[in-house]
Design an enzyme around this catalytic site. Structure first.
Site, PDB file in Angstrom:
ATOM      1  N   TYR A  33       1.022  -1.097   0.012  1.00 62.10           N
ATOM      2  CA  TYR A  33       0.084   0.020   0.073  1.00 62.10           C
ATOM      3  C   TYR A  33       1.016   1.158   0.042  1.00 62.10           C
ATOM      4  O   TYR A  33       2.000   1.201   0.304  1.00 62.10           O
ATOM      5  CB  TYR A  33      -0.895  -0.068   1.211  1.00 62.10           C
ATOM      6  N   LYS A 149       6.404  -1.811   1.925  1.00 67.10           N
ATOM      7  CA  LYS A 149       5.365  -1.486   2.810  1.00 67.10           C
ATOM      8  C   LYS A 149       4.115  -2.449   2.480  1.00 67.10           C
ATOM      9  O   LYS A 149       3.191  -2.156   1.564  1.00 67.10           O
ATOM     10  CB  LYS A 149       4.917  -0.013   2.043  1.00 67.10           C
ATOM     11  N   GLU A 182      11.177   2.283  14.813  1.00 66.39           N
ATOM     12  CA  GLU A 182      10.538   3.213  14.291  1.00 66.39           C
ATOM     13  C   GLU A 182       9.062   3.268  14.952  1.00 66.39           C
ATOM     14  O   GLU A 182       9.028   2.304  15.872  1.00 66.39           O
ATOM     15  CB  GLU A 182      10.294   3.093  12.851  1.00 66.39           C
ATOM     16  N   LEU A 207      10.592   1.038   7.523  1.00 66.03           N
ATOM     17  CA  LEU A 207      10.241   1.559   6.509  1.00 66.03           C
ATOM     18  C   LEU A 207      10.933   3.022   5.758  1.00 66.03           C
ATOM     19  O   LEU A 207      11.094   3.594   6.774  1.00 66.03           O
ATOM     20  CB  LEU A 207       8.642   1.955   6.499  1.00 66.03           C
TER      21      LEU A 207
HETATM   22  N1  PLP Z   1       7.072   3.966   9.405  1.00 63.78           N
HETATM   23  C1  PLP Z   1       5.855   2.954   9.218  1.00 63.78           C
HETATM   24  C2  PLP Z   1       5.921   1.616   9.856  1.00 63.78           C
HETATM   25  C3  PLP Z   1       5.006   3.360   8.674  1.00 63.78           C
HETATM   26  O1  PLP Z   1       3.868   2.700   8.444  1.00 63.78           O
HETATM   27  C4  PLP Z   1       4.940   4.770   7.952  1.00 63.78           C
HETATM   28  C5  PLP Z   1       3.813   5.380   7.417  1.00 63.78           C
HETATM   29  O2  PLP Z   1       2.774   4.697   7.274  1.00 63.78           O
HETATM   30  C6  PLP Z   1       6.159   5.510   8.147  1.00 63.78           C
HETATM   31  C7  PLP Z   1       7.149   4.840   8.747  1.00 63.78           C
HETATM   32  C8  PLP Z   1       6.233   6.835   7.406  1.00 63.78           C
HETATM   33  O3  PLP Z   1       6.357   6.707   6.313  1.00 63.78           O
HETATM   34  P1  PLP Z   1       5.815   7.891   5.070  1.00 63.78           P
HETATM   35  O4  PLP Z   1       6.642   9.129   5.674  1.00 63.78           O
HETATM   36  O5  PLP Z   1       6.233   7.436   3.835  1.00 63.78           O
HETATM   37  O6  PLP Z   1       4.477   8.193   5.184  1.00 63.78           O
END
Ligand code: PLP
Length: 287
Positions: A33, A149, A182, A207
């Protein structure tokens, strides 16, 4: 007209939107996603999210359902039909529908594509950021490929629920070495006791946040001291400030961890400055 979703080539009433019971996203979490923040009907950090979508699909060998240009048109149309000015747009691509069998369908089936969008109250987000939020720490229990993701988010769901039950907004996972990885849906940052901005490097099992990456660009422009190095919970507790980044949270100050105040217990100057700069830059460059 009420909410509308895009499902496999059609726009349908949100209330009627459905995928097949043998969709592999439903049975195996076999899908990926993306979430874009939307400002004034346009996508924030558009290119970064498209690039990561491609990468996630490639890592799982799920077919690319359509070109980026076509996808952009469908995303824009979903926003238009839902009359979204500021909000979030969600895209999910699953491997497709096939009789239940763990290995990939052979021959391959077309991937399924679902898009939904919702409005976000920017003023409420600003008020929340002005107060700051709490986080809770939890043992890391996710799989070893959090760089993809995927919709396999059960540990994240449980972590977020634990945060909510503790009166916090986010959970920070902590690995076996005692280092923060994270958040459940965001990347984690501190300004440490020496005033150095710290966030975990992306070689690790996290991520590769698109917002994180844009913030790194701002940090370089501002000439802030930065060290992409993980930090312990002790370092969080002695940090000057902390914050999270993500398409949903943008840049959100963190003022408490496990009920204990961070810094002076108020949103810090670095987080506030980066939030302001990030939002204006994202609004300016939204496409
Ligand atoms: N880490 C995780 C586990 C996430 O699910 C997300 C966003 O949904 C992020 C970090 C932040 O990613 P982004 O800045 O691309 O939204």
């Amino acid at each position: 007209m009420g909410r509308v979703a895009y499902v496999n080539g059609r726009f349908v009433r949100h209330a009627d939107a459905a995928v097949h019971i043998e969709d592999r996203g439903f049975q195996f979490a076999d899908g990926v996603y993306e979430v874009w923040a939307v400002f004034d009907g346009r996508l924030a950090d558009s290119a970064g999210h498209f690039a990561r979508l491609r990468r996630s699909l490639g890592e799982l060998r799920i077919a690319v359902p359509m070109s980026d240009a076509a996808l952009k048109i469908v995303l824009a149309e979903t926003l238009r039909r839902n009359r979204i000015r500021d909000g979030l747009v969600y895209l999910q691509v699953n491997r497709g529908v096939a009789s239940r069998d763990h290995a990939f369908p052979d021959p391959p089936v077309p991937p399924s594509v679902v898009i939904t969008a919702k409005s976000v109250d920017l003023a409420a987000g600003e008020a929340r950021a002005a107060r700051g939020v709490g986080v809770v720490s939890l043992a890391e229990n996710r799989w070893g490929r959090c760089d993809i993701k995927t919709v396999g988010l059960l540990p994240n769901v449980l972590a977020k629920q634990a945060a909510r039950e503790a009166g916090a907004a986010e959970a920070w996972f902590v690995d076996d070495l005692g280092l923060v990885t994270e958040g459940a849906s965001s990347n984690a940052w501190i300004v440490d006791a020496e005033g150095v901005l710290r966030t975990r490097d992306v070689q690790a099992n996290i991520l590769r946040g698109v917002t994180r990456n844009s913030i790194l660009g701002l940090v370089a422009e501002l000439g802030l001291r930065l060290d992409e190095r993980p930090f312990t919970l002790d370092e969080v507790r002695s940090a000057r400030e902390a914050f999270i980044t993500g398409a949903g949270s943008l840049v959100l100050p963190v003022v408490r961890i496990d009920g204990v105040g961070i810094g002076d217990g108020q949103p810090g100057p670095v987080a506030k400055r980066l939030r302001g700069l990030y939002i204006s830059e994202a609004q300016r460059s939204a496409a």
